[in-house]
Design a protein around this motif. Structure first.
Motif, PDB file in Angstrom:
ATOM      1  N   ALA A   1      33.497  12.874  67.690  1.00 29.07           N
ATOM      2  CA  ALA A   1      34.612  12.336  68.475  1.00 29.07           C
ATOM      3  C   ALA A   1      34.147  11.261  69.449  1.00 29.07           C
ATOM      4  CB  ALA A   1      35.325  13.460  69.223  1.00 29.07           C
ATOM      5  N   SER A   2      32.946  11.425  70.004  1.00 30.01           N
ATOM      6  CA  SER A   2      32.443  10.449  70.976  1.00 30.01           C
ATOM      7  C   SER A   2      32.241   9.074  70.367  1.00 30.01           C
ATOM      8  CB  SER A   2      31.140  10.951  71.604  1.00 30.01           C
ATOM      9  OG  SER A   2      30.048  10.791  70.715  1.00 30.01           O
ATOM     10  N   ARG A   3      32.092   9.016  69.055  1.00 31.56           N
ATOM     11  CA  ARG A   3      31.852   7.747  68.363  1.00 31.56           C
ATOM     12  C   ARG A   3      32.967   7.372  67.384  1.00 31.56           C
ATOM     13  NH1 ARG A   3      29.568   6.826  72.110  1.00 31.56           N
ATOM     14  NH2 ARG A   3      27.355   6.664  72.442  1.00 31.56           N
ATOM     15  N   GLY A   4      33.963   8.215  67.242  1.00 32.89           N
ATOM     16  CA  GLY A   4      35.041   7.934  66.301  1.00 32.89           C
ATOM     17  C   GLY A   4      34.599   8.091  64.853  1.00 32.89           C
ATOM     18  N   TRP A   5      33.609   8.946  64.631  1.00 35.37           N
ATOM     19  CA  TRP A   5      33.082   9.183  63.287  1.00 35.37           C
ATOM     20  C   TRP A   5      33.811  10.344  62.626  1.00 35.37           C
ATOM     21  CZ3 TRP A   5      27.116   9.430  64.594  1.00 35.37           C
ATOM     22  CH2 TRP A   5      26.685   8.175  65.024  1.00 35.37           C
ATOM     23  N   ASP A   6      33.734  10.403  61.309  1.00 38.03           N
ATOM     24  CA  ASP A   6      34.267  11.546  60.576  1.00 38.03           C
ATOM     25  C   ASP A   6      33.458  12.783  60.926  1.00 38.03           C
ATOM     26  OD1 ASP A   6      36.071   9.865  59.308  1.00 38.03           O
ATOM     27  OD2 ASP A   6      34.975   9.806  57.417  1.00 38.03           O
ATOM     28  N   TYR A   7      34.123  13.948  60.881  1.00 41.13           N
ATOM     29  CA  TYR A   7      33.440  15.207  61.128  1.00 41.13           C
ATOM     30  C   TYR A   7      33.841  16.223  60.066  1.00 41.13           C
ATOM     31  CZ  TYR A   7      32.171  19.723  63.047  1.00 41.13           C
ATOM     32  OH  TYR A   7      31.638  20.978  63.196  1.00 41.13           O
ATOM     33  N   GLN A   8      32.853  16.976  59.584  1.00 39.15           N
ATOM     34  CA  GLN A   8      33.107  18.060  58.639  1.00 39.15           C
ATOM     35  C   GLN A   8      32.485  19.341  59.172  1.00 39.15           C
ATOM     36  OE1 GLN A   8      34.865  18.418  55.549  1.00 39.15           O
ATOM     37  NE2 GLN A   8      34.403  20.512  56.148  1.00 39.15           N
ATOM     38  N   GLU A   9      33.295  20.356  59.327  1.00 34.56           N
ATOM     39  CA  GLU A   9      32.816  21.683  59.689  1.00 34.56           C
ATOM     40  C   GLU A   9      32.196  22.298  58.438  1.00 34.56           C
ATOM     41  OE1 GLU A   9      31.556  24.926  60.705  1.00 34.56           O
ATOM     42  OE2 GLU A   9      32.566  23.957  62.403  1.00 34.56           O
ATOM     43  N   GLY A  10      30.902  22.470  58.444  1.00 37.45           N
ATOM     44  CA  GLY A  10      30.193  22.975  57.272  1.00 37.45           C
ATOM     45  C   GLY A  10      30.657  24.348  56.823  1.00 37.45           C
ATOM     46  N   ASP A  11      31.022  25.212  57.775  1.00 33.97           N
ATOM     47  CA  ASP A  11      31.489  26.553  57.392  1.00 33.97           C
ATOM     48  C   ASP A  11      32.734  26.493  56.503  1.00 33.97           C
ATOM     49  OD1 ASP A  11      29.458  27.900  58.690  1.00 33.97           O
ATOM     50  OD2 ASP A  11      30.655  28.355  60.476  1.00 33.97           O
ATOM     51  N   ALA A  12      33.533  25.450  56.654  1.00 34.70           N
ATOM     52  CA  ALA A  12      34.754  25.320  55.848  1.00 34.70           C
ATOM     53  C   ALA A  12      34.437  25.072  54.378  1.00 34.70           C
ATOM     54  CB  ALA A  12      35.627  24.187  56.391  1.00 34.70           C
ATOM     55  N   LEU A  13      33.206  24.718  54.075  1.00 35.41           N
ATOM     56  CA  LEU A  13      32.806  24.445  52.694  1.00 35.41           C
ATOM     57  C   LEU A  13      32.163  25.647  52.003  1.00 35.41           C
ATOM     58  CD1 LEU A  13      31.456  20.811  53.184  1.00 35.41           C
ATOM     59  CD2 LEU A  13      33.709  21.540  52.377  1.00 35.41           C
ATOM     60  N   HIS A  14      32.025  26.762  52.726  1.00 33.82           N
ATOM     61  CA  HIS A  14      31.492  27.977  52.101  1.00 33.82           C
ATOM     62  C   HIS A  14      32.473  28.504  51.053  1.00 33.82           C
ATOM     63  CE1 HIS A  14      27.778  29.371  53.911  1.00 33.82           C
ATOM     64  NE2 HIS A  14      28.224  29.104  55.124  1.00 33.82           N
ATOM     65  N   PRO A  15      31.975  28.922  49.893  1.00 33.17           N
ATOM     66  CA  PRO A  15      32.846  29.610  48.936  1.00 33.17           C
ATOM     67  C   PRO A  15      33.355  30.915  49.568  1.00 33.17           C
ATOM     68  CG  PRO A  15      30.768  28.969  47.897  1.00 33.17           C
ATOM     69  CD  PRO A  15      30.626  28.728  49.382  1.00 33.17           C
ATOM     70  N   PRO A  16      34.557  31.359  49.207  1.00 36.46           N
ATOM     71  CA  PRO A  16      35.103  32.602  49.776  1.00 36.46           C
ATOM     72  C   PRO A  16      34.162  33.799  49.628  1.00 36.46           C
ATOM     73  CG  PRO A  16      36.809  31.436  48.567  1.00 36.46           C
ATOM     74  CD  PRO A  16      35.516  30.698  48.312  1.00 36.46           C
ATOM     75  N   ALA A  17      33.403  33.861  48.550  1.00 37.52           N
ATOM     76  CA  ALA A  17      32.483  34.984  48.354  1.00 37.52           C
ATOM     77  C   ALA A  17      31.399  35.004  49.436  1.00 37.52           C
ATOM     78  CB  ALA A  17      31.846  34.914  46.967  1.00 37.52           C
ATOM     79  N   ASN A  18      30.957  33.840  49.880  1.00 35.76           N
ATOM     80  CA  ASN A  18      29.959  33.777  50.952  1.00 35.76           C
ATOM     81  C   ASN A  18      30.528  34.320  52.260  1.00 35.76           C
ATOM     82  OD1 ASN A  18      28.276  32.515  49.126  1.00 35.76           O
ATOM     83  ND2 ASN A  18      27.954  30.691  50.364  1.00 35.76           N
ATOM     84  N   ILE A  19      31.753  33.906  52.567  1.00 38.60           N
ATOM     85  CA  ILE A  19      32.399  34.359  53.802  1.00 38.60           C
ATOM     86  C   ILE A  19      32.533  35.883  53.767  1.00 38.60           C
ATOM     87  CG2 ILE A  19      34.487  34.244  55.225  1.00 38.60           C
ATOM     88  CD1 ILE A  19      32.988  31.592  55.221  1.00 38.60           C
ATOM     89  N   ALA A  20      32.985  36.408  52.633  1.00 42.78           N
ATOM     90  CA  ALA A  20      33.157  37.859  52.502  1.00 42.78           C
ATOM     91  C   ALA A  20      31.824  38.585  52.662  1.00 42.78           C
ATOM     92  CB  ALA A  20      33.790  38.188  51.146  1.00 42.78           C
ATOM     93  N   LYS A  21      30.786  38.036  52.089  1.00 48.09           N
ATOM     94  CA  LYS A  21      29.473  38.659  52.169  1.00 48.09           C
ATOM     95  C   LYS A  21      28.975  38.697  53.615  1.00 48.09           C
ATOM     96  CE  LYS A  21      25.065  38.610  49.698  1.00 48.09           C
ATOM     97  NZ  LYS A  21      24.275  37.974  48.635  1.00 48.09           N
TER      98      LYS A  21
END
Length: 171
Positions: free
Chosen positions: A30-50
């Motif tokens: 946000a400080s630079r107006g760059w794109d941001y991706q939350e890495g946790d959002a890219l976990h497969p559902p099985a990883n989150i469940a585990k």
């Protein structure tokens, strides 16, 4: 938006659970107006469940997640955009896997002591339980000097951590 030096830059904000990757990554972007991706959002559902069940991920679990993050990095690079992604990137081979998507990739390692990590994890709502902190610390391979990562004491206030990362990126 380009980096301060006029070049595209992609930064992975890394470290163990509870170090502040999401907060610092979002503020840095946000400080630079760059794109941001939350890495946790890219976990497969099985990883989150585990993880939610208190079972640490192994390399086979992490592979598709790292591939998704690498694909996001590659897309940002191809589009010529500066960006930030949060990702634990605990082992050198994981960082190497991400670097394959962008050889100029920068890493900002957020270092925090175990006691502070435990305090933070106990105070938040997240799929990663406090019980997995020790497995994260056991897996962590701090970046070696030849990786040219920025190491920041993330026990400091968030704005100070972001300022230190920006100063190191500019230097």
């Amino acid at each position: 938006m380009e980096s301060d030096a006029g070049q595209r830059m992609i930064v992975v904000v890394m470290g163990v659970s509870g170090c502040g990757k999401s907060l610092i990554g979002a503020r840095l972007a946000a400080s630079r107006g760059w794109d941001y991706q939350e890495g946790d959002a890219l976990h497969p559902p099985a990883n989150i469940a585990k993880m939610r069940a208190g079972t640490p991920l192994d390399d086979a679990d992490r592979a598709p997640w790292l591939d998704r993050i690498a694909a996001w990095i590659g897309a940002e690079r191809a589009a010529g955009r500066s960006a930030v992604v949060s990702c634990s990137a605990l082992r050198r081979r994981y960082r190497d896997r991400l670097r394959a998507a962008d050889p100029a990739l920068r890493f900002a390692y957020l270092r925090v002591g175990r006691e502070e990590l435990a305090r933070r994890m106990a105070a938040r709502e997240h799929f990663m339980p406090l019980a997995l902190l020790d497995s994260q610390l056991a897996t962590l391979e701090e970046p070696a000097s030849d990786e040219h990562a920025i190491t920041v004491d993330a026990g400091a206030p968030a704005d100070e951590v972001v300022a230190r990362i920006l100063a190191a990126l500019a230097g």
